[in-house]
Scaffold this motif. Sequence first.
Motif, PDB file in Angstrom:
ATOM      1  N   TYR A  95      21.817   4.880   9.267  1.00  0.00           N
ATOM      2  CA  TYR A  95      20.939   5.175   8.140  1.00  0.00           C
ATOM      3  C   TYR A  95      20.413   6.596   8.227  1.00  0.00           C
ATOM      4  N   LYS A  96      20.499   7.329   7.117  1.00  0.00           N
ATOM      5  CA  LYS A  96      19.968   8.684   7.060  1.00  0.00           C
ATOM      6  C   LYS A  96      18.682   8.676   6.235  1.00  0.00           C
ATOM      7  N   MET A  97      17.609   9.124   6.858  1.00  0.00           N
ATOM      8  CA  MET A  97      16.296   9.136   6.210  1.00  0.00           C
ATOM      9  C   MET A  97      15.947  10.556   5.787  1.00  0.00           C
ATOM     10  N   THR A  98      15.617  10.714   4.510  1.00  0.00           N
ATOM     11  CA  THR A  98      15.251  12.024   3.963  1.00  0.00           C
ATOM     12  C   THR A  98      13.737  12.103   3.781  1.00  0.00           C
ATOM     13  N   GLY A  99      13.269  13.259   3.436  1.00  0.00           N
ATOM     14  CA  GLY A  99      11.848  13.471   3.180  1.00  0.00           C
ATOM     15  C   GLY A  99      11.340  12.628   2.022  1.00  0.00           C
ATOM     16  N   ASP A 100      12.157  12.485   0.967  1.00  0.00           N
ATOM     17  CA  ASP A 100      11.753  11.662  -0.182  1.00  0.00           C
ATOM     18  C   ASP A 100      11.581  10.197   0.232  1.00  0.00           C
ATOM     19  N   GLU A 101      12.505   9.696   1.040  1.00  0.00           N
ATOM     20  CA  GLU A 101      12.402   8.309   1.503  1.00  0.00           C
ATOM     21  C   GLU A 101      11.186   8.133   2.404  1.00  0.00           C
ATOM     22  N   LYS A 102      10.949   9.134   3.257  1.00  0.00           N
ATOM     23  CA  LYS A 102       9.764   9.090   4.127  1.00  0.00           C
ATOM     24  C   LYS A 102       8.499   9.012   3.288  1.00  0.00           C
ATOM     25  N   ASN A 103       8.444   9.776   2.197  1.00  0.00           N
ATOM     26  CA  ASN A 103       7.262   9.767   1.332  1.00  0.00           C
ATOM     27  C   ASN A 103       7.081   8.423   0.634  1.00  0.00           C
ATOM     28  N   LYS A 104       8.175   7.792   0.235  1.00  0.00           N
ATOM     29  CA  LYS A 104       8.083   6.467  -0.386  1.00  0.00           C
ATOM     30  C   LYS A 104       7.575   5.427   0.611  1.00  0.00           C
ATOM     31  N   ILE A 105       8.072   5.508   1.825  1.00  0.00           N
ATOM     32  CA  ILE A 105       7.629   4.579   2.871  1.00  0.00           C
ATOM     33  C   ILE A 105       6.162   4.827   3.194  1.00  0.00           C
ATOM     34  N   LEU A 106       5.786   6.094   3.277  1.00  0.00           N
ATOM     35  CA  LEU A 106       4.395   6.446   3.531  1.00  0.00           C
ATOM     36  C   LEU A 106       3.485   5.888   2.429  1.00  0.00           C
ATOM     37  N   ALA A 107       3.944   5.956   1.186  1.00  0.00           N
ATOM     38  CA  ALA A 107       3.162   5.417   0.062  1.00  0.00           C
ATOM     39  C   ALA A 107       2.962   3.904   0.209  1.00  0.00           C
ATOM     40  N   VAL A 108       3.997   3.199   0.652  1.00  0.00           N
ATOM     41  CA  VAL A 108       3.891   1.751   0.874  1.00  0.00           C
ATOM     42  C   VAL A 108       2.842   1.460   1.943  1.00  0.00           C
ATOM     43  N   VAL A 109       2.918   2.187   3.048  1.00  0.00           N
ATOM     44  CA  VAL A 109       1.971   1.985   4.152  1.00  0.00           C
ATOM     45  C   VAL A 109       0.551   2.306   3.694  1.00  0.00           C
ATOM     46  N   MET A 110       0.385   3.380   2.963  1.00  0.00           N
ATOM     47  CA  MET A 110      -0.944   3.766   2.483  1.00  0.00           C
ATOM     48  C   MET A 110      -1.500   2.727   1.508  1.00  0.00           C
ATOM     49  N   ASN A 111      -0.670   2.240   0.602  1.00  0.00           N
ATOM     50  CA  ASN A 111      -1.112   1.212  -0.351  1.00  0.00           C
ATOM     51  C   ASN A 111      -1.501  -0.071   0.369  1.00  0.00           C
ATOM     52  N   TYR A 112      -0.730  -0.441   1.360  1.00  0.00           N
ATOM     53  CA  TYR A 112      -1.045  -1.626   2.160  1.00  0.00           C
ATOM     54  C   TYR A 112      -2.407  -1.458   2.840  1.00  0.00           C
ATOM     55  N   ASN A 113      -2.621  -0.303   3.460  1.00  0.00           N
ATOM     56  CA  ASN A 113      -3.894  -0.043   4.138  1.00  0.00           C
ATOM     57  C   ASN A 113      -5.066  -0.006   3.154  1.00  0.00           C
ATOM     58  N   GLN A 114      -4.828   0.505   1.957  1.00  0.00           N
ATOM     59  CA  GLN A 114      -5.868   0.508   0.935  1.00  0.00           C
ATOM     60  C   GLN A 114      -6.218  -0.919   0.500  1.00  0.00           C
ATOM     61  N   LEU A 115      -5.211  -1.785   0.426  1.00  0.00           N
ATOM     62  CA  LEU A 115      -5.485  -3.188   0.094  1.00  0.00           C
ATOM     63  C   LEU A 115      -6.324  -3.859   1.175  1.00  0.00           C
ATOM     64  N   LEU A 116      -5.989  -3.605   2.436  1.00  0.00           N
ATOM     65  CA  LEU A 116      -6.800  -4.153   3.528  1.00  0.00           C
ATOM     66  C   LEU A 116      -8.238  -3.680   3.402  1.00  0.00           C
ATOM     67  N   GLU A 117      -8.401  -2.402   3.130  1.00  0.00           N
ATOM     68  CA  GLU A 117      -9.744  -1.841   3.000  1.00  0.00           C
ATOM     69  C   GLU A 117     -10.469  -2.418   1.783  1.00  0.00           C
ATOM     70  N   LYS A 118      -9.762  -2.535   0.673  1.00  0.00           N
ATOM     71  CA  LYS A 118     -10.366  -3.064  -0.559  1.00  0.00           C
ATOM     72  C   LYS A 118     -10.905  -4.472  -0.356  1.00  0.00           C
ATOM     73  N   PHE A 119     -10.194  -5.275   0.423  1.00  0.00           N
ATOM     74  CA  PHE A 119     -10.610  -6.650   0.662  1.00  0.00           C
ATOM     75  C   PHE A 119     -11.392  -6.790   1.968  1.00  0.00           C
ATOM     76  N   SER A 120     -11.795  -5.654   2.536  1.00  0.00           N
ATOM     77  CA  SER A 120     -12.614  -5.621   3.765  1.00  0.00           C
ATOM     78  C   SER A 120     -11.971  -6.380   4.915  1.00  0.00           C
ATOM     79  N   ILE A 121     -10.668  -6.241   5.055  1.00  0.00           N
ATOM     80  CA  ILE A 121      -9.950  -6.878   6.158  1.00  0.00           C
ATOM     81  C   ILE A 121      -9.724  -5.822   7.238  1.00  0.00           C
ATOM     82  N   PRO A 122     -10.411  -5.972   8.366  1.00  0.00           N
ATOM     83  CA  PRO A 122     -10.234  -4.972   9.417  1.00  0.00           C
ATOM     84  C   PRO A 122      -8.853  -5.089  10.055  1.00  0.00           C
ATOM     85  N   PRO A 123      -8.184  -3.971  10.282  1.00  0.00           N
ATOM     86  CA  PRO A 123      -6.844  -4.009  10.887  1.00  0.00           C
ATOM     87  C   PRO A 123      -6.803  -4.718  12.242  1.00  0.00           C
TER      88      PRO A 123
END
Length: 172
Positions: A95-123
């Motif tokens: 698998y070859k990972m590009t900067g665009d793919e890295k940014n999409k994955i980063l967005a998924v991780v950030m959105n997930y973390n924002q959901l945890l924060e929104k619902f006050s679920i500590p990691p």
Amino acid sequence: MSNETPMINILTYQLPYKLTNQIYNEYQSRLKEATYLIENYKTYSALSQHIETVELFLSLSIFHKRVITNLDGAVKFYGTVTKKGQTDTIQIGGYKMTGDEKNKILAVVMNYNQLLEKFSIPPVVMEYFETREFLKKLIVYKSEIENDNNNQKPKREKGNQDNQEDDFDIPF
């Protein structure tokens, strides 16, 4: 919850079969152990009225461990390799990972973390090795939620709907 789709199925929808199978097997094994512990040990009995919530958090924690943590690791690995190696693409296996793919994955991780924060679920609730440790963390989290609810500001008037979107009720 018996008429609804289990959260574990929602979280694993369209993931690769091998990963889905690993997640589902771990979920079934830990759920069986958690149910046994809750039903047979006084230490965990505080969760006996909240089995559906335990199932939801268990699903989320396994998804966190098997999917989100690995995606976050891939983003960090990409950043380290591209910074030191002066490249914009890395190859992981076939698998070859590009900067665009890295940014999409980063967005998924950030959105997930924002959901945890929104619902006050500590990691920290998601980080455990043994099912017993997971249940103990849930009990601590449950008591924190109950304490926060007991110390909450007075209820809003019925006519005032400001910021209603920000009020969530964790089912403990």
